[in-house]
Design a protein around this motif. Structure first.
Motif, short mmCIF file in Angstrom:
data_model
loop_
_atom_site.label_atom_id
_atom_site.label_comp_id
_atom_site.label_asym_id
_atom_site.label_seq_id
_atom_site.Cartn_x
_atom_site.Cartn_y
_atom_site.Cartn_z
N ILE A 52 43.63 45.22 11.79
CA ILE A 52 42.69 44.39 12.48
C ILE A 52 41.72 43.43 11.62
O ILE A 52 41.51 42.25 11.79
N VAL B 102 41.49 49.17 19.82
CA VAL B 102 41.31 49.77 18.65
C VAL B 102 41.57 51.66 18.67
O VAL B 102 42.23 51.61 17.61
N THR C 217 38.40 45.56 23.91
CA THR C 217 38.94 45.36 22.37
C THR C 217 38.45 46.88 22.05
O THR C 217 39.61 47.45 21.21
#
Length: 182
Positions: free
Chosen positions: A146, A130, A126
């Motif tokens: 997000i 990002v 993750t």
């Protein structure tokens, strides 16, 4: 590219991906991007995003597409066989054994002890996504997407595939209009 490498990459991911498809994704990323360099992080991320918009198990879809991309039809068949057949055989064998010992405490606690490791693997994946989003879009847009995505999926209950399809459409519609108008 050797078919033995394709087989081992998907075999290792399938055998070590305890917890199903989402647990396989970080392992496949290690194999496909970092070890064999068959894709870069952006391509792998795009592949995951598109795979999530289609029905079926994510690990199988990834194996099929990546195998085909790196080795054509034979790559597809080798990757699918490596990711599916060993897992099916192990499921039959292990479930038979576990059913016989399902009341033993170590069997009951087995999956609970693996969950934190899977959580860390998914967390690292993750964070990599990002960072990729930040590089492509900047922090402002990345954080907005997000937070908005988390709200839409977790609070409102919109399926991730719908959200991905809408975002793809938002990007493609202006592109298609430009192409058609020329």
């Amino acid at each position: 590219m050797r078919y033995s490498n394709v087989f081992m990459a998907f075999f290792r991911s399938g055998m070590l991906g305890f917890g199903g498809g989402p647990a396989v994704i970080p392992l496949l990323q290690k194999e496909v991007v970092e070890k064999y360099h068959w894709m870069n992080d952006d391509e792998f991320g795009d592949t995951i995003a598109l795979s999530n918009t289609m029905p079926g198990p994510i690990a199988t879809k990834l194996a099929g597409y990546i195998g085909y991309r790196i080795g054509g039809l034979w790559g597809l068949l080798v990757a699918l066989a490596a990711s599916v057949i060993p897992t099916v055989l192990l499921m039959v064998l292990l479930l038979g054994i576990l059913q016989n010992y399902k009341d033993v405490p170590w069997v009951q606690n087995m999956s609970q002890t693996v969950v934190p490791v899977v959580a860390v693997m998914l967390g690292v994946l993750t964070w990599n996504f990002v960072r990729q989003s930040q590089k492509a879009l900047g922090w402002g847009v990345a954080i907005f997407l997000i937070v908005t995505s988390a709200f839409l999926m977790e609070v409102i209950g919109i399926h991730p595939a719908i959200l991905i399809a809408v975002l793809i459409a938002v990007v493609l519609v202006p592109f298609i209009k430009r192409v058609v108008s020329k």
